[in-house]
Design a protein around this motif. Sequence first.
Motif, PDB file in Angstrom:
ATOM      1  N   TRP A   1     -27.926 -56.773  -3.154  1.00 52.25           N
ATOM      2  CA  TRP A   1     -26.629 -56.102  -3.079  1.00 52.25           C
ATOM      3  C   TRP A   1     -25.577 -57.052  -2.478  1.00 52.25           C
ATOM      4  N   ASP A   2     -24.374 -56.915  -2.991  1.00 55.59           N
ATOM      5  CA  ASP A   2     -23.219 -57.637  -2.448  1.00 55.59           C
ATOM      6  C   ASP A   2     -22.429 -56.663  -1.576  1.00 55.59           C
ATOM      7  N   ALA A   3     -22.479 -56.899  -0.265  1.00 60.23           N
ATOM      8  CA  ALA A   3     -21.813 -55.998   0.683  1.00 60.23           C
ATOM      9  C   ALA A   3     -20.560 -56.631   1.261  1.00 60.23           C
ATOM     10  N   THR A   4     -19.976 -57.569   0.527  1.00 59.15           N
ATOM     11  CA  THR A   4     -18.793 -58.266   1.030  1.00 59.15           C
ATOM     12  C   THR A   4     -17.650 -57.297   1.318  1.00 59.15           C
ATOM     13  N   GLY A   5     -17.484 -56.297   0.484  1.00 60.21           N
ATOM     14  CA  GLY A   5     -16.409 -55.329   0.678  1.00 60.21           C
ATOM     15  C   GLY A   5     -16.792 -54.187   1.592  1.00 60.21           C
ATOM     16  N   GLY A   6     -17.951 -54.250   2.234  1.00 62.01           N
ATOM     17  CA  GLY A   6     -18.424 -53.172   3.108  1.00 62.01           C
ATOM     18  C   GLY A   6     -19.671 -52.518   2.535  1.00 62.01           C
ATOM     19  N   LEU A   7     -20.433 -51.898   3.420  1.00 61.54           N
ATOM     20  CA  LEU A   7     -21.674 -51.231   3.016  1.00 61.54           C
ATOM     21  C   LEU A   7     -21.369 -49.914   2.310  1.00 61.54           C
TER      22      LEU A   7
ATOM     23  N   TYR B   1     -18.992 -63.900   2.664  1.00 65.08           N
ATOM     24  CA  TYR B   1     -19.706 -62.971   1.782  1.00 65.08           C
ATOM     25  C   TYR B   1     -20.943 -62.426   2.499  1.00 65.08           C
ATOM     26  N   SER B   2     -21.328 -61.220   2.108  1.00 71.13           N
ATOM     27  CA  SER B   2     -22.498 -60.564   2.723  1.00 71.13           C
ATOM     28  C   SER B   2     -23.468 -60.110   1.640  1.00 71.13           C
ATOM     29  N   TYR B   3     -24.765 -60.318   1.897  1.00 69.85           N
ATOM     30  CA  TYR B   3     -25.802 -59.960   0.925  1.00 69.85           C
ATOM     31  C   TYR B   3     -27.020 -59.392   1.657  1.00 69.85           C
TER      32      TYR B   3
END
Length: 299
Positions: A232-238, A261-263
């Motif tokens: 999952w790409d959580a860059t914009g928030g969970l 970026y968050s993953y």
Amino acid sequence: THTLTVQPAPSVVVPNQDTTLCVGGTIPDLYVNPTGPGTITYEWNLVGGASNPISTNATFPVPTNVAGTYEYNCIVSFSSGGCPDVTSSNITITIVSDPSVTGPVAPSAICDGGVIANPLNVIVSGGTGTISYSWNEIGGSSNPIGTDPTYDPGILSPTGIYEYQVTVDYNGNGCDPITSNIVQINVVDDPSADDILNDTTVCQSSPNSSAAILEVNNVQGGINTNYQYQWWDATGGLPGIPIGGATSNTYQPPTDNVGVYSYYCVITNDPASTDCEYTTNTHTLTVQPAPSVVVPNQD
């Protein structure tokens, strides 16, 4: 002078005594209501039987120890007036087996917080009358927990073995209640895994990524070892958005654009109803501008 007295022809009235009951049930003795002259005698017969008459009493106690459909009649004789014998209409007694149950079948294991794929149920044979069900949890404090033909325990938590059984009862004559076998539902821990790589900082690079390959290792637990992975790409928030095609235990993020970026990865077992799911920690990737070298004009 001859005086001839003509009496009404004899008759035999058979009150409705047809019935269905379970093996071992009891019913009143069969009887008929004859009308005719003289002394009356009786011969009870089992239709199709090989040992008739089976009784010469005015009433007949029906044996109920063997299941089957039995028809009885009575031949009534009158001692005076030259009246012919009268054979009654048949009385039908249907004796069925006591109820029996097959099941419930043990469902597949589920994870903590999951539900079974289909409600518990039994197949009932035998019995007569209106059926009733009483579901119980072994060791439960609120029994009965259900009175429908099927029982769904709903979400099960915490982990452990949950045991259930059902008692089936018919209100028909002589029907004994029957209790099913005990069925177990195994509720196990969710999958788990080692942490994925935490924070990294890399330089912008395209088309080849400069990011480290994220990898999920040491997965265990759940209902089996067939694990599904979704990054999952959580860059914009969970919770973020699932990344198309990223369904293995490894994923290399792109580094085309500068930014943070968050993953993370979600690990599951099928089917979804088992609620076997584990979410890894979140990896933060910082992509910095690619370095550059400016050469002043020194020609």
